[in-house]
Scaffold this active site. Sequence first.
Site, PDB file in Angstrom:
ATOM      1  N   THR A 316      49.365 -34.566   5.282  1.00  0.00           N
ATOM      2  CA  THR A 316      49.782 -35.960   5.492  1.00  0.00           C
ATOM      3  C   THR A 316      48.604 -36.796   5.962  1.00  0.00           C
ATOM      4  O   THR A 316      48.403 -37.928   5.504  1.00  0.00           O
ATOM      5  CB  THR A 316      50.923 -36.033   6.524  1.00  0.00           C
ATOM      6  OG1 THR A 316      52.031 -35.257   6.060  1.00  0.00           O
ATOM      7  CG2 THR A 316      51.375 -37.469   6.746  1.00  0.00           C
ATOM      8  N   TRP A 319      46.218 -37.286   3.064  1.00  0.00           N
ATOM      9  CA  TRP A 319      46.763 -38.226   2.079  1.00  0.00           C
ATOM     10  C   TRP A 319      46.409 -39.655   2.454  1.00  0.00           C
ATOM     11  O   TRP A 319      46.126 -40.490   1.589  1.00  0.00           O
ATOM     12  CB  TRP A 319      48.288 -38.076   2.003  1.00  0.00           C
ATOM     13  CG  TRP A 319      48.933 -38.988   0.996  1.00  0.00           C
ATOM     14  CD1 TRP A 319      49.144 -38.737  -0.327  1.00  0.00           C
ATOM     15  CD2 TRP A 319      49.443 -40.308   1.231  1.00  0.00           C
ATOM     16  NE1 TRP A 319      49.752 -39.815  -0.938  1.00  0.00           N
ATOM     17  CE2 TRP A 319      49.950 -40.795  -0.008  1.00  0.00           C
ATOM     18  CE3 TRP A 319      49.530 -41.128   2.358  1.00  0.00           C
ATOM     19  CZ2 TRP A 319      50.525 -42.045  -0.127  1.00  0.00           C
ATOM     20  CZ3 TRP A 319      50.097 -42.388   2.230  1.00  0.00           C
ATOM     21  CH2 TRP A 319      50.598 -42.835   1.003  1.00  0.00           C
ATOM     22  N   HIS A 320      46.388 -39.930   3.754  1.00  0.00           N
ATOM     23  CA  HIS A 320      46.137 -41.294   4.207  1.00  0.00           C
ATOM     24  C   HIS A 320      44.669 -41.692   4.110  1.00  0.00           C
ATOM     25  O   HIS A 320      44.359 -42.883   4.027  1.00  0.00           O
ATOM     26  CB  HIS A 320      46.626 -41.474   5.646  1.00  0.00           C
ATOM     27  CG  HIS A 320      48.094 -41.726   5.740  1.00  0.00           C
ATOM     28  ND1 HIS A 320      49.015 -40.719   5.893  1.00  0.00           N
ATOM     29  CD2 HIS A 320      48.814 -42.878   5.696  1.00  0.00           C
ATOM     30  CE1 HIS A 320      50.233 -41.242   5.941  1.00  0.00           C
ATOM     31  NE2 HIS A 320      50.136 -42.545   5.810  1.00  0.00           N
ATOM     32  N   GLY A 321      43.764 -40.742   4.151  1.00  0.00           N
ATOM     33  CA  GLY A 321      42.363 -41.135   4.079  1.00  0.00           C
ATOM     34  C   GLY A 321      41.407 -39.973   4.064  1.00  0.00           C
ATOM     35  O   GLY A 321      41.699 -38.891   4.580  1.00  0.00           O
ATOM     36  N   PHE A 464      44.613 -46.593   1.042  1.00  0.00           N
ATOM     37  CA  PHE A 464      45.102 -45.234   0.895  1.00  0.00           C
ATOM     38  C   PHE A 464      45.532 -44.918  -0.521  1.00  0.00           C
ATOM     39  O   PHE A 464      45.970 -43.810  -0.776  1.00  0.00           O
ATOM     40  CB  PHE A 464      46.267 -44.985   1.862  1.00  0.00           C
ATOM     41  CG  PHE A 464      45.945 -45.442   3.268  1.00  0.00           C
ATOM     42  CD1 PHE A 464      44.821 -45.001   3.898  1.00  0.00           C
ATOM     43  CD2 PHE A 464      46.772 -46.337   3.919  1.00  0.00           C
ATOM     44  CE1 PHE A 464      44.500 -45.433   5.168  1.00  0.00           C
ATOM     45  CE2 PHE A 464      46.479 -46.782   5.189  1.00  0.00           C
ATOM     46  CZ  PHE A 464      45.336 -46.333   5.814  1.00  0.00           C
TER      47      PHE A 464
END
Length: 464
Positions: A316, A319-321, A464
């Site tokens: 997670t 996934w964001h960065g 993102f």
Amino acid sequence: MLFSSIVFLFYFLPIVLLAYFVVPKKAKNIVLLIASIFFYSWGEPVYVFLMIFSAIFNYFMAIDIGRAKVHQKSGKSTLVFTVIVNLFVLSFFKYYGFLMDTVNGILGTDIKYTALALPIGISFYTFQALSYIFDVYRGNVKVQVNPLKFTLYLALFPQLIAGPIVKYKDIAEQLDERHVTLEKFGDGTMRFLLGLGKKVILANNLGAIYTQIMAVSDSQVSVLTYWIGIIAYTLQIYFDFSGYSDMAIGLGKMFGFEFMENFNYPYISKTITEFWRRWHMSLSTWFREYVYIPLGGNRVSMHRHIINLLIVWSLTGLWHGASWNFVVWGLYYGLLLILEKYLIGKYIEKAPAWAQHLYAMIIVMIGWVFFSSVDLTAAIDYLKILFCMGGVPLANTYTLYLLRTNLLLLAIGCIAASPEPMKQFNILCKKSAVIAIIMILLVLVLATAYLIFSSYNPFLYFRF
């Protein structure tokens, strides 16, 4: 093209709506697909071909999996190949630089590389494609043999570049048949304009506070100044992303689609577990359904459950960065969820409601420090100052200036992040539709005025 832009509001959207409702039923999907490709091409003229490749590739791979099922084969080899290709494309464009920096840091090398621009929305449409592939493999959905409908699912402009993450099984029937009533169109318009107000009137102004604080000289830094900064960012990111989601859901309704809710007042949460049931719900649902449950979920030993949670939350974060601070951010929440599950949850339940809420919000704000910082070092430096370890004063004249000029906006933000204002607005709508319409139009006028006279209008989740 931003939803919160003059071009979108007064040119693109009216033209698309007019074309959509003028053409016959059979041509409506074609209008939406053309509009969606144009919408994406406006900001990504080259990377639109990457999105089209994703649509074509996943379309044929799903057909191959479906064909294998018909011949009593599993289709697993095609599934694995498809997942690898999707993740390779995502990783190449999103994590290539991060990987090279990590290799150089570990090995002490100086390997040169060209930084790649991140294609907008690639994380969202890749996850949508993967959810379709997984569901076809599991037999949860039928293979979509119409390439136009599948491409529209992946490219639908309301939710293309920042979600919510729409699963194919949720809108499969809507791609074939949907209806727009006057009431539904009105609800969609109202939802869109409310989201526009969240984004332009609240998020942009709150973001300006945070940007201003991050630009101050060392002599102006204080503990309370940095607390004001992270409170402003906490409110900004909520109104920014939930505002976008509201606009996407509203636009969907205007064209007859029903998208899942993405936010449910997360800042009223009393635990971190509750927070993640309310924040970015489409992403949480995606990871739960396609990663967490296949790993065994919570129907395993405690040791294995802890590993499952750490895997999901590290992914997670990534996934964001593409940065270690995002990995730490993900693991931070994974560890907190483990602690609440196995150690401190029962004690939190016994605490007064105000203490539970204070605990959750402090934890969330600390998390946003990792999220908002340029790297892990910057995040740690910010946290040191927040907790009086940075050698700066508790407050100074600049702190008082910030409070004097921004306290009202921060207070409005805190109130607007709760369910009560929307509850009262809904009551007002039932009592007097005219007044409600006037208020919504006022939001449009104020937002338009702000867009004309201000240059600060980013969407945080585009990165993102």
